[in-house]
Structure formats: C-alpha cells, structure tokens
Design an enzyme around this catalytic site. Structure first.
Site, PDB file in Angstrom:
ATOM      1  N   HIS A   1      12.032 -20.762  62.234  1.00  0.00           N
ATOM      2  CA  HIS A   1      10.627 -21.284  63.289  1.00  0.00           C
ATOM      3  C   HIS A   1      12.050 -20.861  64.119  1.00  0.00           C
ATOM      4  O   HIS A   1      12.895 -20.615  64.538  1.00  0.00           O
ATOM      5  CB  HIS A   1      10.956 -22.210  63.441  1.00  0.00           C
TER       6      HIS A   1
ATOM      7  N   CYS B   1       4.501 -18.149  66.316  1.00  0.00           N
ATOM      8  CA  CYS B   1       6.806 -19.419  67.452  1.00  0.00           C
ATOM      9  C   CYS B   1       7.212 -17.734  67.568  1.00  0.00           C
ATOM     10  O   CYS B   1       7.798 -17.319  68.742  1.00  0.00           O
ATOM     11  CB  CYS B   1       7.013 -19.731  66.609  1.00  0.00           C
TER      12      CYS B   1
END
Length: 529
Positions: A483, A198
């Site tokens: 994240h 990510c």
C-alpha cells in the site's frame, strides 16, 4: 459597502515565496434563476473591519497615507524593517498601526498583535496574513489609484480616472466567471481509493503540493474550455486542482476522469490491479508534457512546458579509456534520479532489513555511489581511439543540470526471471539536501585536486545547490500486496507536514517524515536565483 474580492496573483518569488499560490476561482456561477445575491470571491477578514463605520474610516485614512508613502518614487529613505533593520527586501506597512516590517517579521507581528493586513511598500497592494494572499477591495483600490494618478502627474495625471476602472462589461465578466473561494480551500484533502489506486493518489498529492505545478494550474495555465485534445490528461488534472482549491470540502475526492483518461492513454494501466508509483509518475509527467504544448525535440529548442520547467535536468556520462585516456562524453535529459540500494559488487544488502543489525545508509551515500567512478568490463566498451579494440574503461555519471524540483527514486523493487524482491532497507534522508558535491562541476574540481566546492570557492555563483524536502512517497507491505502513503509539506512551504493515506489526512511531525522508509523523495530548490 462594496463587496470585497481577492486578486488571483502570486507573490513575488523569493526563498520562501517560491511556493506562494494564488487563490483558485474555478467554480461555476449560480443558476440564472437563483434569488441569492451574486457570489463574490473574497477575503472575509478585510471585509469585516471595513463594514464597521468607525474602524473602516480609520483604515481608509491610514491606507491612503501609507499608499502615498509606498508610491512615492522620489523618497530618499528606504523603508526598513523596524525589528531587523534589513533594507534589501520588500517591506509591509501595517494597516492598523504605524510600523514597517520585512515579510518574516510582518507575519510575526500579525500573529502577535492580530494586525492581519499589510501594505506592500512597492505597489501599495493589501496583503492578508490570514489568507496568505493579496486581497482586493473596490474602495481601497480606488484610493490607491487616486494616489497613483495624483503622484505621477504629467500626462498620466491628465488621464481620466475612469479609464483605468473596470467597465460594466468587465465587472459582469468577473461576476460570471468567479465565485467564493473559501480561505479553508488549501488543498488539504484526500483521494478515495477506487480499487488499488493508492499508487495514483500519492503521485497526485506530490503534484498538488508542488508549488510550481500548483501555481501553473491555479493561474489557468491550461484552459479546458479551449482545449480540443482527445483524452487530455491536463484537463483531468485541472479538474483535480479545481476541486482541491476552490471548495472547502474535507471528504475524499474520487478522480474518476483522471483514472479513466489514464486507462485510455495507457492500456497497461487499465483495470484495478496495483501499479508502481514511480512508473505512474513518469507516465503522468509525459502526458502533462504532451498536453501542455511540450516540445518533442528538446535538442534544437528547449521545452517551455510546466513539466520541463519544474522537473527537467541533465545527466553527464564520461567514459574514460584506460589504454589511451580518451574520454567519451554524453549528456542525457532526466526527470528523476534512480538510486541503487545495493553495492554492485555484492549480492547482499548494504544495510539489514531490520534496524540494529548493521550500518544504516544515508541518501548522501547513495548519491555518492551513483556519481562515483565504476569500471566497465572488456565486453562493455570499444574505444574508437584505439582502433576499435575492446579496452578496460571507467564510467562516471554526474549531474550536469539540476532541476527546480528534484525527484529521487530509491530502487526498492528488483525483478528477476524467477521472482521479484522488495528491498526493505532504511535510508536516512535529510530535510535539507545540498546537491553541490554531485554536480559535474564539483566532480571535475575534485579530480583537479580541489575539495572546496562551497560558495567561497571558484564555484561561487554556481552553488551550493540547496534543496528542501517537499514530499515523501512510502510503500508499505509486500511487493505484490502493499500500500502507498505519502507525506507532504503544507502548501509546499511552512513547517507543518501532513500524512496522506487515501482519503485520510492527518497532521504529521518531522520525526514521522524522517523515520519513513521512502520510495520516492521530492526536493525543491531553495532559491531560483
């Protein structure tokens, strides 16, 4: 009826057209044994009315008349917008009614009246407001060229019209190297998470929606077929732009080539562990600089690569000795600004981790702290003017040169000898940012006693330096198990924002963007003039 095609040409730069992008035409041709008709790259919106005999004849007649007006260099009256009466701008002659508008009002007219085509008053080229691009049709282009040849006269008029038409070889080359570029191919697509990737996805999204970088790759700024470099990151990046702007796919894309090339270029990136998005951005910009003909010695000759043209700035450091007032100045190149979220004289956070427990910081406060004067200790500075004695001194950083695209890192991660910490402070940042107060020139004016750094002061012509928010990168969760997601403005312009979470792309509001706990902020200059 002849097929309709789209020109790969960007719009002229302006306040909003800075981010205009050409249509991508990068797919392979169909197999040689295919029985289907040759693919063309085109705008179905202009093709549909032209295929209707009655409407087509009306459009061609109106286009011929409008082109004659547009190409008439001897006309004494400027084409003014019928709505705002503004003259000093390009205008569009509506192709379906006798009205003239500036670009802003022409777009509003197209939505209100569903008149989707305008004729550029400077060139006679056709613009489609649905595609947001100039379009090309052989029949209309022949009319335009005939008007141009007839009106210029002299030696140009004696030239055969066929001399400026594409030859059969040219047409064959166009057919071979182009294919249909759907109007839906606008770059709104996510990335597959290939194992804690990510951090890479959000950096790529910020570059895909960066108008300067996007236009460079869509205009074949880097040509993989001619590239002989090993493990070329620019070739891998070109593949990403081709996928995002040459097809209308909406499923997530896995940038395998870019990931594996990153591993080969930097061993610390190899594997599937989480990486820092800012560090990967710096790595990627350095690689794209090196693989796009970047100059390693920028002191003797300015680098003209796309990365330097977009991100390159300069910081000036002034160290003043309090003993003799001698000033030592150094200027260093930067690709981004890294701002502290803590005050240096305190060990606690400026703002609390949870809202409502104290004053919230703003981005402007962080910038002001970054460019404010700080004291250096006795062991931090030796004054050459004071016979090398250690003296108390002050240091101030200011922005000597601002880049077209300003990247700001909010330093949320602190790494100590025993543990690492994430600073979860909320920083309020604006949609429009004026960088004038933080420039070297403005700080010097403030020291001289003048607080007026606006456009009416002696800084006129040098400011204000207004930036518009382009992308926001956010880190959620803990420092070791978090994240990354990002927000980007559609095509680098307009009012629509989108949220990118790996392969998931959703519409977002300005409130969603401004309420995010930003880690990286990307701003783009409002005007290059």
């Amino acid at each position: 009826m002849s097929p309709t095609t789209v020109l790969k040409r960007p719009q002229a730069p302006s306040a909003s057209a800075l981010s205009a992008s050409p249509k991508a035409v990068k797919n392979n041709k169909p197999p040689a044994n295919s029985s289907v008709a040759p693919l063309v790259y085109g705008c179905d919106h202009i093709k549909k009315p032209l295929q209707n005999p009655a409407e087509g004849n009306k459009i061609k007649t109106h286009y011929g008349d409008a082109t004659r007006v547009a190409l008439d260099s001897s006309r004494t009256h400027a084409q003014a917008c019928v709505k705002c009466k503004f003259l000093i701008t390009r205008t569009f002659l509506c192709m379906q009614c006798p009205s003239i508008h500036c670009p802003k009002d022409a777009e509003a007219h197209s939505k209100e009246r569903r008149h989707y085509f305008g004729i550029d008053s400077r060139s006679g080229h056709v613009y489609c407001f649905v595609c947001q691009d100039f379009v090309y049709d052989p029949v209309l282009e022949e009319i335009r060229m005939e008007r141009e040849v007839a009106m210029e006269g002299g030696a140009r008029k004696r030239r055969r019209l066929d001399d400026i038409k594409p030859s059969p070889e040219d047409l064959k080359c166009i057919e071979t190297h182009t294919t249909l570029a759907p109007c839906k191919a606008t770059g709104l697509r996510g990335f597959l998470n290939m194992g804690s990737t990510c951090f890479m996805s959000v950096v790529l999204q910020s570059l895909i929606h960066n108008p300067l970088v996007r236009n460079f790759y869509l205009a074949d700024g880097h040509k993989p077929k001619e590239c002989v470099q090993t493990n070329c990151m620019s070739c891998a990046m070109e593949e990403v732009f081709s996928e995002f702007f040459a097809t209308d796919k909406t499923d997530g894309f896995g940038p395998v080539k870019l990931l594996t090339t990153s591993w080969k270029c930097e061993q610390t990136l190899a594997g599937y562990q989480q990486q820092d998005a800012h560090e990967y951005l710096q790595f990627l910009l350095n690689q794209l600089h090196a693989t796009n003909g970047g100059n390693s010695d920028t002191k003797t000759e300015p680098c003209k690569c796309i990365i330097h043209r977009a991100f390159y700035g300069k910081l000036q450091s002034d160290v003043t000795c309090e003993g003799c007032q001698n000033v030592t100045t150094a200027v260093d190149p930067v690709m981004d600004l890294s701002l502290d979220l803590r005050k240096k004289d305190k060990r606690r956070l400026d703002a609390p981790k949870s809202e409502g427990e104290g004053a919230m910081q703003t981005l402007q406060e962080c910038l002001e702290r970054f460019t404010s004067t700080e004291k250096l200790g006795m062991n931090e500075y030796n004054c050459g003017n004071c016979s090398g004695h250690q003296e108390v001194a002050t240091k101030q950083l200011t922005v000597k040169r601002l880049p077209p695209v300003l990247c700001i890192q909010l330093k949320r991660f602190e790494h100590g000898s025993t543990k690492s910490l994430k600073i979860d402070t909320k920083i309020r940042f604006p949609m429009q940012l004026d960088m004038t107060p933080y420039t070297t020139r403005a700080k010097r004016k403030a020291k001289d006693g003048s607080t007026d750094c606006g456009p009416r002061s002696s800084l006129k012509g040098h400011g204000p330096y207004l930036y518009d928010l382009l992308s926001v990168v956010v880190h959620t969760g803990q420092i070791n198990s978090g994240h990354y997601i990002s927000f980007s403005r559609e095509n680098g312009q307009g009012q629509k924002w989108f949220r990118f979470d790996d392969s998931m792309v959703t519409l977002a509001s300005e409130k969603d963007v401004l309420s995010a706990k930003a880690y990286l902020l990307f701003y783009i200059i409002r005007s290059l003039s």
